[in-house]
Design an enzyme around this catalytic site. Structure first.
Site, PDB file in Angstrom:
ATOM      1  CB  ALA A  44       6.322  18.530  90.522  1.00 46.77           C
ATOM      2  CD  GLN A  91      -1.067  19.296  92.730  1.00 48.55           C
ATOM      3  OE1 GLN A  91      -1.468  18.143  92.475  1.00 48.55           O
ATOM      4  NE2 GLN A  91      -0.854  20.181  91.781  1.00 48.55           N
ATOM      5  CB  VAL A 109       6.387  17.614  99.800  1.00 49.27           C
ATOM      6  CG1 VAL A 109       4.955  17.098  99.668  1.00 49.27           C
ATOM      7  CG2 VAL A 109       7.302  16.855  98.826  1.00 49.27           C
ATOM      8  CG  ASP A 110       9.402  22.315  96.891  1.00 47.83           C
ATOM      9  OD1 ASP A 110       9.245  22.089  95.682  1.00 47.83           O
ATOM     10  OD2 ASP A 110       8.833  23.267  97.469  1.00 47.83           O
ATOM     11  CG  HIS A 143       0.038  16.519  97.834  1.00 51.75           C
ATOM     12  ND1 HIS A 143       0.292  16.390  96.494  1.00 51.75           N
ATOM     13  CD2 HIS A 143      -1.313  16.452  97.944  1.00 51.75           C
ATOM     14  CE1 HIS A 143      -0.832  16.247  95.821  1.00 51.75           C
ATOM     15  NE2 HIS A 143      -1.830  16.289  96.680  1.00 51.75           N
ATOM     16  CB  CYS A 184       6.839   8.183 115.207  1.00 53.31           C
ATOM     17  SG  CYS A 184       6.599   6.433 115.558  1.00 53.31           S
ATOM     18  CB  CYS A 190       3.820   7.282 118.935  1.00 56.54           C
ATOM     19  SG  CYS A 190       5.382   8.152 118.673  1.00 56.54           S
ATOM     20  CB  SER A 195       0.286  16.650  85.005  1.00 56.12           C
ATOM     21  OG  SER A 195       0.154  15.868  86.202  1.00 56.12           O
ATOM     22  CG  ASN A 234       2.073  22.771  82.921  1.00 54.42           C
ATOM     23  OD1 ASN A 234       2.454  22.832  84.082  1.00 54.42           O
ATOM     24  ND2 ASN A 234       2.035  21.655  82.221  1.00 54.42           N
TER      25      ASN A 234
HETATM   26  N1  APR Z   1       7.583  25.280  84.136  1.00 54.97           N
HETATM   27  C1  APR Z   1       6.278  24.991  83.900  1.00 54.97           C
HETATM   28  N2  APR Z   1       5.791  23.727  83.863  1.00 54.97           N
HETATM   29  C2  APR Z   1       6.671  22.734  84.074  1.00 54.97           C
HETATM   30  C3  APR Z   1       8.041  22.952  84.316  1.00 54.97           C
HETATM   31  C4  APR Z   1       8.485  24.295  84.341  1.00 54.97           C
HETATM   32  N3  APR Z   1       9.780  24.622  84.560  1.00 54.97           N
HETATM   33  N4  APR Z   1       8.654  21.739  84.486  1.00 54.97           N
HETATM   34  C5  APR Z   1       7.685  20.805  84.347  1.00 54.97           C
HETATM   35  N5  APR Z   1       6.500  21.395  84.102  1.00 54.97           N
HETATM   36  C6  APR Z   1       5.179  20.784  83.945  1.00 54.97           C
HETATM   37  C7  APR Z   1       5.187  19.426  83.304  1.00 54.97           C
HETATM   38  O1  APR Z   1       5.055  19.564  81.886  1.00 54.97           O
HETATM   39  C8  APR Z   1       3.949  18.770  83.922  1.00 54.97           C
HETATM   40  O2  APR Z   1       2.790  19.057  83.151  1.00 54.97           O
HETATM   41  O3  APR Z   1       4.686  20.585  85.249  1.00 54.97           O
HETATM   42  C9  APR Z   1       3.817  19.460  85.277  1.00 54.97           C
HETATM   43  C10 APR Z   1       4.230  18.570  86.430  1.00 54.97           C
HETATM   44  O4  APR Z   1       3.285  17.532  86.533  1.00 54.97           O
HETATM   45  P1  APR Z   1       3.581  16.294  87.514  1.00 54.97           P
HETATM   46  O5  APR Z   1       4.970  15.831  87.289  1.00 54.97           O
HETATM   47  O6  APR Z   1       2.443  15.340  87.336  1.00 54.97           O
HETATM   48  O7  APR Z   1       3.552  16.938  88.962  1.00 54.97           O
HETATM   49  P2  APR Z   1       2.275  17.336  89.810  1.00 54.97           P
HETATM   50  O8  APR Z   1       1.140  17.738  88.918  1.00 54.97           O
HETATM   51  O9  APR Z   1       2.709  18.316  90.819  1.00 54.97           O
HETATM   52  O10 APR Z   1       1.899  15.949  90.544  1.00 54.97           O
HETATM   53  C11 APR Z   1       0.876  15.990  91.510  1.00 54.97           C
HETATM   54  O11 APR Z   1       1.398  13.699  92.067  1.00 54.97           O
HETATM   55  O12 APR Z   1       2.898  12.031  92.552  1.00 54.97           O
HETATM   56  C12 APR Z   1       2.031  12.945  93.103  1.00 54.97           C
HETATM   57  O13 APR Z   1       2.219  13.813  95.257  1.00 54.97           O
HETATM   58  C13 APR Z   1       2.771  13.919  93.983  1.00 54.97           C
HETATM   59  O14 APR Z   1       2.243  16.244  94.382  1.00 54.97           O
HETATM   60  C14 APR Z   1       2.457  15.270  93.371  1.00 54.97           C
HETATM   61  C15 APR Z   1       1.189  15.000  92.591  1.00 54.97           C
END
Ligand code: APR
Length: 237
Positions: free
Chosen positions: A23, A100, A102-103, A118, A126, A129, A186, A207
């Protein structure tokens, strides 16, 4: 600077580079992530909203949450980082992306080999079905036109299995990779978080937060995905 320059050399030398995104790859597009202080899970408990039980037991709340996510998505678009990864694929610098997210932003930016671990928010189906539905029908809270069942987004809910093809393709590529770039995740969620350990190649973690999660990688670059990718791209061009 040293690390980014070295990473730019690794990218140019690598014969098979695979990317895993989370994300954090899309927050610069305006989409919240999940576990940062401004993330979705700061205001919602995922187990009560993003699970099959939640969908069955409390469809109104489930529908409200995914309606909000679809509407947020409608106002956002890929950023330069997504386009850089697509350009690198076109130039043979990246083989595939396991995401991961879904966008749909990697595909929208032109990446062709994208494994959506994901699922995809906009692929409505649905829950009864399985037939496809439309985003419009979902937003209007219409029922399945075939069986009258409840519509849902084609995302993997907690407790559900990942799409087999996407997982198998990502695993296959990770095992072949001589470089894996892990960007904006994360690594809290199984089994996607196991993928980086499946490679015998070099691993780099890009990150915003690198403490803890970044350990165990050959390299950890702290920064925003779009900015780091732009810096790398300037060094590679
Ligand atoms: N650049 C780099 N890193 C970033 C940025 C950015 N602009 N913005 C946020 N982050 C880092 C955050 O510090 C965090 O460590 O991205 C990481 C996002 O981690 P999560 O919010 O846990 O997202 P993600 O790891 O994709 O979650 C995995 O969890 O809820 C489920 O299905 C959902 O796919 C998702 C999965």
């Amino acid at each position: 600077m040293k690390d980014i320059r070295l990473l730019s050399e690794w990218i140019q030398q690598s014969r098979f580079t695979v990317v895993l995104t989370g994300a954090g790859m899309s927050t610069e597009s305006g989409l919240p992530d999940f576990r940062s202080k401004s993330g979705w899970w700061k205001n919602y408990d995922p187990t009560t909203i993003a699970s099959v039980d939640a969908m069955v037991a409390n469809y109104s709340l489930f529908h409200e949450f995914y309606t909000m996510r679809l509407k947020t998505l409608a106002g956002c678009s890929p950023h330069r980082g997504h386009y850089i990864l697509a350009d690198w694929e076109a130039r043979g610098l990246v083989h595939s992306i396991a995401t991961q997210n879904v966008d749909g932003f990697h595909k929208a930016a032109g990446s062709r080999r994208v494994y959506e671990l994901h699922g995809s928010l906009k692929s409505i189906r649905c829950s009864g079905c399985g037939r496809p539905g439309t985003v419009e029908d979902f937003l209007e809270r219409a029922d399945c036109r075939c069986c009258g069942g409840r519509l849902r987004p084609g995302v993997v809910l907690f407790g559900e299995a990942l799409p087999q093809d996407a997982w198998n393709s990502a695993l296959r590529d990770m095992k072949k990779a001589d470089l894996v770039l892990v960007i904006g995740t994360s690594l809290q969620v199984y089994p996607a978080n196991q993928l980086p350990s499946m490679t015998a190649g070099k691993t780099a973690f890009i990150n915003y937060e690198v403490q803890g999660t970044g350990s165990g990688f050959d390299m950890a670059v702290q920064g925003k995905a779009g900015e780091v990718l732009a810096e790398l791209d300037r060094m590679i061009k």
